[in-house]
Design an enzyme around this catalytic site. Sequence first.
Site, mmCIF file in Angstrom:
data_model
loop_
_atom_site.group_PDB
_atom_site.id
_atom_site.type_symbol
_atom_site.label_atom_id
_atom_site.label_comp_id
_atom_site.label_asym_id
_atom_site.label_seq_id
_atom_site.Cartn_x
_atom_site.Cartn_y
_atom_site.Cartn_z
ATOM 1 N N GLN A 1 11.691 -3.729 0.231
ATOM 2 C CA GLN A 1 13.061 -3.584 -0.260
ATOM 3 C C GLN A 1 13.179 -2.488 -1.312
ATOM 4 O O GLN A 1 14.191 -1.789 -1.375
ATOM 5 C CB GLN A 1 13.573 -4.917 -0.821
ATOM 6 N N ASP B 1 4.461 6.707 4.960
ATOM 7 C CA ASP B 1 3.233 6.150 4.426
ATOM 8 C C ASP B 1 2.929 6.937 3.163
ATOM 9 O O ASP B 1 3.181 8.146 3.096
ATOM 10 C CB ASP B 1 2.072 6.225 5.415
ATOM 11 N N PHE C 1 6.875 -0.273 -8.710
ATOM 12 C CA PHE C 1 5.997 -1.153 -7.945
ATOM 13 C C PHE C 1 4.710 -0.410 -7.632
ATOM 14 O O PHE C 1 4.570 0.769 -7.930
ATOM 15 C CB PHE C 1 6.694 -1.640 -6.659
ATOM 16 N N GLY C 2 3.762 -1.101 -7.036
ATOM 17 C CA GLY C 2 2.499 -0.469 -6.664
ATOM 18 C C GLY C 2 1.740 0.036 -7.876
ATOM 19 O O GLY C 2 1.563 -0.678 -8.863
ATOM 20 N N LYS D 1 12.549 7.944 -11.986
ATOM 21 C CA LYS D 1 11.478 8.021 -10.992
ATOM 22 C C LYS D 1 12.029 8.452 -9.636
ATOM 23 O O LYS D 1 11.444 9.303 -8.958
ATOM 24 C CB LYS D 1 10.770 6.675 -10.859
#
Length: 193
Positions: A10, A68, A148-149, A171
Site C-alpha cells: 500500500q 522491483d 518503510f523498508g 522522500k
Amino acid sequence: MKLVFATNNQHKLDEVRKITAGYAEIISLSDIDCHDDIPETADTLEGNALLKARYIKEKFGYDCFADDTGLEVEVLNNAPGVYSARYAGTEHDSEANMNKLLSEMNHKENRKARFRTVIALVLDGKEYTFDGIVNGSITTEKRGDSGFGYDPIFMPDTYTQTFAEMGNDTKNQISHRAKAVMKLTSFLSDYNC
C-alpha cells in the site's frame, strides 16, 4: 488510461498514485481481484519487474507495470540488491533486514549505498523499463519513523536526514521510485499524445 500496478504494498501504491495523478488511473491488484503470490525468481531487479508485469498481462489481460527495488551497498558487493526484501529470511521482515545489514556494516568505513528501482511496463504488447537511482550511505543506527523498508538507515547524498526522518512528502519527491515513476509518467505523457 488505466494501468495495473502489480504490487500489494500500500505504501508503494500511494506513492505512485500521487506521482502519476493526471497521467494514468492506477488500479491495484485487489481492484482486479488478483490475490496471487506473483513469483519474483529472477536474479536482477529488471527480471523481477518484468516477471510481475508479464504475469498480470498474461493471466488477467491488463496493461500493467511492476517494480522491483534493491538497496545496493558498495562494500558488500552491492548486496542485498535483488534480495533486499528477504535479506534476513523469507518473511520480508524489515526490522530483521535492517539489523542484519547494520551488523554486517559494523566497523566498515565505506558506507556508500544506493537505492535502485526498476519499473517494467507492459503496454499494448510491448515492454519498456525505467530506472531510478538515489545515491547515499548507510547510517550506523536507525533514525526516523516514517517510510518503510530500509528508510531508517539510508541517508541520501546531500541530506542530513534518513528517508525515514524526512517524511514521505520529501522522500516521495527525491526517491529512487519517484525518479523511475517520473520517467514512466513522462513516457505515458508522450505515449498518450
